[in-house]
Design an enzyme around this catalytic site. Structure first.
Site, PDB file in Angstrom:
ATOM      1  N   TYR A 240       0.832  -1.194   0.000  1.00  0.00           N
ATOM      2  CA  TYR A 240       0.000   0.000   0.000  1.00  0.00           C
ATOM      3  C   TYR A 240       0.871   1.251   0.000  1.00  0.00           C
ATOM      4  O   TYR A 240       2.089   1.177   0.213  1.00  0.00           O
ATOM      5  CB  TYR A 240      -0.948  -0.004   1.203  1.00  0.00           C
ATOM      6  CG  TYR A 240      -0.292   0.347   2.530  1.00  0.00           C
ATOM      7  CD1 TYR A 240       0.537  -0.566   3.176  1.00  0.00           C
ATOM      8  CD2 TYR A 240      -0.493   1.589   3.131  1.00  0.00           C
ATOM      9  CE1 TYR A 240       1.142  -0.236   4.384  1.00  0.00           C
ATOM     10  CE2 TYR A 240       0.092   1.916   4.342  1.00  0.00           C
ATOM     11  CZ  TYR A 240       0.912   0.999   4.961  1.00  0.00           C
ATOM     12  OH  TYR A 240       1.517   1.319   6.144  1.00  0.00           O
TER      13      TYR A 240
ATOM     14  N   GLU B 125      12.871   2.466  13.840  1.00  0.00           N
ATOM     15  CA  GLU B 125      11.940   3.497  13.347  1.00  0.00           C
ATOM     16  C   GLU B 125      10.713   3.484  14.231  1.00  0.00           C
ATOM     17  O   GLU B 125      10.657   2.751  15.224  1.00  0.00           O
ATOM     18  CB  GLU B 125      11.581   3.252  11.880  1.00  0.00           C
ATOM     19  CG  GLU B 125      10.845   1.944  11.644  1.00  0.00           C
ATOM     20  CD  GLU B 125      10.454   1.705  10.189  1.00  0.00           C
ATOM     21  OE1 GLU B 125      10.316   2.677   9.427  1.00  0.00           O
ATOM     22  OE2 GLU B 125      10.256   0.533   9.825  1.00  0.00           O
TER      23      GLU B 125
ATOM     24  N   LYS C 232       6.490  -2.063   1.972  1.00  0.00           N
ATOM     25  CA  LYS C 232       5.330  -1.442   2.627  1.00  0.00           C
ATOM     26  C   LYS C 232       4.138  -2.401   2.480  1.00  0.00           C
ATOM     27  O   LYS C 232       3.200  -2.159   1.707  1.00  0.00           O
ATOM     28  CB  LYS C 232       5.048  -0.064   2.024  1.00  0.00           C
ATOM     29  CG  LYS C 232       4.192   0.835   2.909  1.00  0.00           C
ATOM     30  CD  LYS C 232       4.271   2.265   2.458  1.00  0.00           C
ATOM     31  CE  LYS C 232       3.214   3.152   3.103  1.00  0.00           C
ATOM     32  NZ  LYS C 232       3.338   3.346   4.543  1.00  0.00           N
TER      33      LYS C 232
ATOM     34  N   LEU D 294      11.323   1.030   6.813  1.00  0.00           N
ATOM     35  CA  LEU D 294      10.759   1.458   5.541  1.00  0.00           C
ATOM     36  C   LEU D 294      11.503   2.721   5.115  1.00  0.00           C
ATOM     37  O   LEU D 294      11.650   3.649   5.918  1.00  0.00           O
ATOM     38  CB  LEU D 294       9.271   1.769   5.692  1.00  0.00           C
ATOM     39  CG  LEU D 294       8.598   2.157   4.376  1.00  0.00           C
ATOM     40  CD1 LEU D 294       8.370   0.933   3.507  1.00  0.00           C
ATOM     41  CD2 LEU D 294       7.288   2.866   4.622  1.00  0.00           C
TER      42      LEU D 294
END
Ligand code: PLP
Length: 269
Positions: free
Chosen positions: A15, A162, A129, A186
Protein backbone atom coordinates in the site's frame (compact mmCIF):
# COMPACT_ATOMS: atom_id res chain seq x y z
CA UNK A 1 -13.82 -7.43 -3.33
CA UNK A 2 -13.88 -11.20 -3.23
CA UNK A 3 -13.75 -12.93 0.18
CA UNK A 4 -10.95 -14.95 -1.43
CA UNK A 5 -8.88 -11.87 -2.15
CA UNK A 6 -5.32 -12.63 -1.05
CA UNK A 7 -5.17 -9.25 0.60
CA UNK A 8 -8.18 -10.07 2.74
CA UNK A 9 -7.02 -13.57 3.73
CA UNK A 10 -3.21 -13.37 3.68
CA UNK A 11 -2.43 -9.63 3.92
CA UNK A 12 -0.70 -10.37 0.62
CA UNK A 13 -0.20 -6.94 -0.86
CA UNK A 14 1.33 -3.49 -0.60
CA UNK A 15 0.00 0.00 0.00
CA UNK A 16 0.89 3.68 -0.12
CA UNK A 17 -0.45 6.84 1.44
CA UNK A 18 -0.05 10.00 -0.62
CA UNK A 19 -0.87 13.51 0.44
CA UNK A 20 -2.69 15.89 -1.91
CA UNK A 21 -3.99 19.43 -2.02
CA UNK A 22 -6.26 20.63 -4.80
CA UNK A 23 -5.01 18.90 -7.91
CA UNK A 24 -1.46 18.48 -6.63
CA UNK A 25 0.11 15.38 -5.13
CA UNK A 26 3.06 15.32 -2.79
CA UNK A 27 5.94 13.23 -4.20
CA UNK A 28 3.58 10.91 -6.09
CA UNK A 29 6.34 9.51 -8.33
CA UNK A 30 8.36 8.41 -5.31
CA UNK A 31 5.34 6.71 -3.73
CA UNK A 32 4.45 4.90 -6.96
CA UNK A 33 8.08 3.86 -7.43
CA UNK A 34 8.09 2.35 -3.93
CA UNK A 35 4.77 0.62 -4.66
CA UNK A 36 6.33 -0.87 -7.79
CA UNK A 37 9.41 -2.04 -5.84
CA UNK A 38 7.11 -3.68 -3.27
CA UNK A 39 5.16 -5.48 -5.99
CA UNK A 40 8.39 -6.76 -7.50
CA UNK A 41 9.65 -7.92 -4.09
CA UNK A 42 6.40 -9.85 -3.53
CA UNK A 43 6.26 -11.16 -7.12
CA UNK A 44 2.83 -9.59 -7.64
CA UNK A 45 2.39 -8.79 -11.32
CA UNK A 46 2.24 -5.02 -11.23
CA UNK A 47 2.32 -4.33 -14.95
CA UNK A 48 0.56 -1.06 -15.62
CA UNK A 49 -0.38 -0.38 -11.96
CA UNK A 50 1.76 2.73 -11.82
CA UNK A 51 0.33 4.18 -15.04
CA UNK A 52 -3.24 3.36 -14.06
CA UNK A 53 -2.87 5.09 -10.68
CA UNK A 54 -1.19 8.09 -12.30
CA UNK A 55 -4.14 8.38 -14.70
CA UNK A 56 -6.94 7.72 -12.24
CA UNK A 57 -5.85 9.67 -9.13
CA UNK A 58 -6.53 13.21 -10.37
CA UNK A 59 -10.05 12.16 -11.40
CA UNK A 60 -10.57 10.38 -8.06
CA UNK A 61 -9.63 13.52 -6.14
CA UNK A 62 -11.76 15.69 -8.39
CA UNK A 63 -14.83 13.48 -7.91
CA UNK A 64 -14.26 13.30 -4.14
CA UNK A 65 -14.74 17.05 -3.96
CA UNK A 66 -12.16 17.29 -1.15
CA UNK A 67 -9.65 20.08 -1.22
CA UNK A 68 -7.00 18.45 0.95
CA UNK A 69 -6.17 15.07 2.38
CA UNK A 70 -4.53 11.76 1.63
CA UNK A 71 -5.11 8.98 -0.83
CA UNK A 72 -4.81 5.36 0.24
CA UNK A 73 -3.59 3.03 -2.52
CA UNK A 74 -3.45 -0.72 -2.25
CA UNK A 75 -2.53 -3.55 -4.59
CA UNK A 76 -3.08 -7.15 -3.50
CA UNK A 77 -2.28 -10.38 -5.32
CA UNK A 78 -5.99 -10.69 -6.10
CA UNK A 79 -8.63 -13.37 -5.59
CA UNK A 80 -7.69 -17.07 -5.68
CA UNK A 81 -8.80 -20.28 -3.91
CA UNK A 82 -7.21 -20.25 -0.46
CA UNK A 83 -3.78 -21.83 -0.66
CA UNK A 84 -0.42 -20.73 0.69
CA UNK A 85 1.36 -21.12 -2.64
CA UNK A 86 1.20 -18.20 -5.00
CA UNK A 87 -1.64 -18.59 -7.50
CA UNK A 88 -0.48 -18.75 -11.10
CA UNK A 89 -3.15 -16.61 -12.66
CA UNK A 90 -4.67 -14.27 -10.04
CA UNK A 91 -5.37 -10.76 -11.28
CA UNK A 92 -4.17 -8.15 -8.74
CA UNK A 93 -6.80 -6.03 -7.01
CA UNK A 94 -6.04 -2.32 -7.24
CA UNK A 95 -7.79 0.06 -4.88
CA UNK A 96 -7.60 3.77 -4.14
CA UNK A 97 -9.73 6.04 -2.02
CA UNK A 98 -9.60 9.59 -0.76
CA UNK A 99 -9.48 10.48 2.93
CA UNK A 100 -10.19 14.20 3.39
CA UNK A 101 -8.04 15.58 6.21
CA UNK A 102 -6.09 18.56 7.38
CA UNK A 103 -2.47 18.51 8.48
CA UNK A 104 -0.54 19.78 11.47
CA UNK A 105 -0.50 23.48 12.23
CA UNK A 106 2.76 25.07 13.37
CA UNK A 107 1.41 25.13 16.93
CA UNK A 108 0.91 21.39 16.76
CA UNK A 109 4.49 20.98 15.53
CA UNK A 110 5.69 23.00 18.51
CA UNK A 111 3.53 20.88 20.84
CA UNK A 112 5.31 17.78 19.45
CA UNK A 113 4.43 14.24 20.38
CA UNK A 114 5.38 11.38 22.70
CA UNK A 115 6.62 7.83 22.16
CA UNK A 116 7.57 4.67 23.98
CA UNK A 117 10.28 2.09 23.28
CA UNK A 118 9.31 -1.48 22.43
CA UNK A 119 11.09 -4.57 21.18
CA UNK A 120 10.69 -4.80 17.39
CA UNK A 121 8.26 -7.68 16.84
CA UNK A 122 8.07 -7.21 13.06
CA UNK A 123 9.56 -9.33 10.26
CA UNK A 124 12.90 -8.75 8.51
CA UNK A 125 11.45 -7.20 5.32
CA UNK A 126 10.29 -3.90 6.76
CA UNK A 127 11.59 -2.27 3.57
CA UNK A 128 8.42 -3.56 1.88
CA UNK A 129 5.33 -1.44 2.63
CA UNK A 130 3.24 -4.57 3.12
CA UNK A 131 -0.39 -4.36 4.21
CA UNK A 132 0.22 -6.75 7.11
CA UNK A 133 0.27 -4.20 9.92
CA UNK A 134 -0.46 -6.52 12.85
CA UNK A 135 2.77 -5.62 14.66
CA UNK A 136 2.11 -1.89 14.23
CA UNK A 137 -1.43 -2.32 15.57
CA UNK A 138 -0.09 -4.11 18.66
CA UNK A 139 2.70 -1.55 19.06
CA UNK A 140 0.32 1.40 18.88
CA UNK A 141 -1.93 -0.29 21.44
CA UNK A 142 1.04 -0.69 23.81
CA UNK A 143 1.93 2.97 23.24
CA UNK A 144 -1.64 4.02 24.07
CA UNK A 145 -1.60 1.90 27.25
CA UNK A 146 1.58 3.71 28.29
CA UNK A 147 0.09 7.11 27.51
CA UNK A 148 2.26 7.68 24.41
CA UNK A 149 1.25 8.45 20.83
CA UNK A 150 3.82 6.42 18.93
CA UNK A 151 5.90 3.29 19.37
CA UNK A 152 9.63 3.19 18.64
CA UNK A 153 10.88 -0.20 17.46
CA UNK A 154 14.13 -1.33 19.11
CA UNK A 155 16.11 -4.28 17.67
CA UNK A 156 17.55 -7.17 19.73
CA UNK A 157 20.89 -5.31 19.53
CA UNK A 158 19.17 -2.35 21.32
CA UNK A 159 19.49 -0.29 18.12
CA UNK A 160 16.60 2.06 17.42
CA UNK A 161 15.00 1.35 14.05
CA UNK A 162 11.94 3.50 13.35
CA UNK A 163 8.49 4.33 14.64
CA UNK A 164 5.25 2.38 14.27
CA UNK A 165 4.33 4.39 11.19
CA UNK A 166 7.20 6.83 10.79
CA UNK A 167 10.97 7.15 10.48
CA UNK A 168 13.02 8.36 13.40
CA UNK A 169 15.83 10.89 13.79
CA UNK A 170 18.05 11.62 16.74
CA UNK A 171 20.00 14.87 17.17
CA UNK A 172 23.31 14.54 19.03
CA UNK A 173 25.81 17.36 19.21
CA UNK A 174 24.10 19.14 16.29
CA UNK A 175 24.28 16.06 14.02
CA UNK A 176 21.25 14.12 12.80
CA UNK A 177 21.39 10.33 13.16
CA UNK A 178 18.94 7.93 11.55
CA UNK A 179 18.87 4.20 10.88
CA UNK A 180 20.18 3.27 7.41
CA UNK A 181 17.56 2.30 4.83
CA UNK A 182 18.05 -1.46 5.10
CA UNK A 183 15.52 -4.26 5.64
CA UNK A 184 14.76 -3.16 9.21
CA UNK A 185 13.02 0.06 8.22
CA UNK A 186 10.76 1.46 5.54
CA UNK A 187 12.66 3.92 3.37
CA UNK A 188 10.21 6.76 3.92
CA UNK A 189 9.61 9.23 1.13
CA UNK A 190 9.59 11.98 3.77
CA UNK A 191 12.77 10.56 5.38
CA UNK A 192 14.66 11.15 2.14
CA UNK A 193 13.44 14.76 2.05
CA UNK A 194 14.49 15.28 5.68
CA UNK A 195 17.98 14.08 4.81
CA UNK A 196 18.14 16.37 1.76
CA UNK A 197 16.89 19.36 3.74
CA UNK A 198 19.33 18.68 6.58
CA UNK A 199 22.28 18.49 4.18
CA UNK A 200 21.16 21.65 2.37
CA UNK A 201 20.95 23.38 5.74
CA UNK A 202 24.51 22.41 6.53
CA UNK A 203 23.53 19.85 9.18
CA UNK A 204 25.71 16.74 9.29
CA UNK A 205 23.62 13.62 8.65
CA UNK A 206 24.66 10.13 9.72
CA UNK A 207 22.71 7.18 8.38
CA UNK A 208 23.80 5.12 11.36
CA UNK A 209 21.69 3.70 14.16
CA UNK A 210 21.86 4.78 17.79
CA UNK A 211 20.98 2.65 20.80
CA UNK A 212 17.82 3.10 22.84
CA UNK A 213 20.00 4.33 25.72
CA UNK A 214 21.65 6.93 23.45
CA UNK A 215 18.24 8.08 22.24
CA UNK A 216 17.05 8.69 25.79
CA UNK A 217 19.92 11.10 26.44
CA UNK A 218 19.86 12.73 22.97
CA UNK A 219 19.46 16.50 22.54
CA UNK A 220 16.43 16.10 20.27
CA UNK A 221 14.36 13.36 18.65
CA UNK A 222 11.93 13.79 15.79
CA UNK A 223 9.91 11.66 13.39
CA UNK A 224 8.95 11.93 9.75
CA UNK A 225 6.02 10.56 7.76
CA UNK A 226 3.68 11.53 4.95
CA UNK A 227 0.87 12.44 7.35
CA UNK A 228 3.00 14.14 10.03
CA UNK A 229 5.80 15.74 7.96
CA UNK A 230 8.49 16.36 10.55
CA UNK A 231 7.34 16.26 14.15
CA UNK A 232 9.42 16.64 17.34
CA UNK A 233 9.16 13.86 19.93
CA UNK A 234 9.35 15.54 23.32
CA UNK A 235 9.05 12.56 25.68
CA UNK A 236 10.08 8.93 25.36
CA UNK A 237 9.00 6.41 27.99
CA UNK A 238 7.73 9.35 30.01
CA UNK A 239 11.16 10.99 30.17
CA UNK A 240 11.81 14.38 28.57
CA UNK A 241 14.18 14.46 25.59
CA UNK A 242 16.61 17.34 26.09
CA UNK A 243 14.60 20.09 27.74
CA UNK A 244 11.32 18.42 26.82
CA UNK A 245 10.65 21.10 24.21
CA UNK A 246 10.98 21.13 20.43
CA UNK A 247 14.71 21.72 19.87
CA UNK A 248 16.45 24.12 17.49
CA UNK A 249 17.57 21.55 14.89
CA UNK A 250 14.13 19.90 14.73
CA UNK A 251 12.41 23.27 14.38
CA UNK A 252 14.80 24.58 11.73
CA UNK A 253 14.30 21.44 9.64
CA UNK A 254 10.53 21.38 10.30
CA UNK A 255 10.24 24.98 9.13
CA UNK A 256 12.18 24.22 5.98
CA UNK A 257 10.12 21.06 5.39
CA UNK A 258 6.89 23.05 5.59
CA UNK A 259 8.18 25.46 2.99
CA UNK A 260 9.14 22.59 0.67
CA UNK A 261 5.76 20.85 1.14
CA UNK A 262 3.84 24.11 0.65
CA UNK A 263 5.73 24.78 -2.54
CA UNK A 264 5.09 21.25 -3.88
CA UNK A 265 1.39 21.52 -3.08
CA UNK A 266 0.80 25.05 -4.27
CA UNK A 267 -1.05 25.38 -7.56
CA UNK A 268 1.80 27.21 -9.24
CA UNK A 269 4.56 25.15 -7.56
N1 PLP B 1 8.04 3.69 8.53
C1 PLP B 1 6.89 3.01 8.63
C2 PLP B 1 6.86 1.70 9.32
C3 PLP B 1 5.71 3.56 8.07
O1 PLP B 1 4.55 2.88 8.17
C4 PLP B 1 5.78 4.83 7.44
C5 PLP B 1 4.58 5.44 6.86
O2 PLP B 1 3.48 4.95 6.99
C6 PLP B 1 7.00 5.49 7.38
C7 PLP B 1 8.13 4.88 7.93
C8 PLP B 1 7.12 6.84 6.73
O3 PLP B 1 7.09 6.72 5.33
P1 PLP B 1 6.64 7.94 4.41
O4 PLP B 1 7.49 9.10 4.76
O5 PLP B 1 6.90 7.45 3.02
O6 PLP B 1 5.19 8.19 4.70
Amino acid sequence: ISVQDRGFQFADGVYEVVRFKGSRFLWLDEHLARLERGLTALAIPGVGSRDRFTRVLPELVRRSGSGEGSIYLQVTRGPAPRDFSMPISAVPTELAYVAPQTFFTWDQVLAGTTACLMEDIRWTRCDIKAICLTAAVLGKAVAAERGASEVIWVGPDRLVREGGSCNLFVVRGGEVWTHPADRHILAGVTRLRVLEIARESGVVVREEPVTAEELLVADEVFLSSTLRDLLPILRVDGRPIGRGQAGPVSLRLAERMRAVVDRELSADG
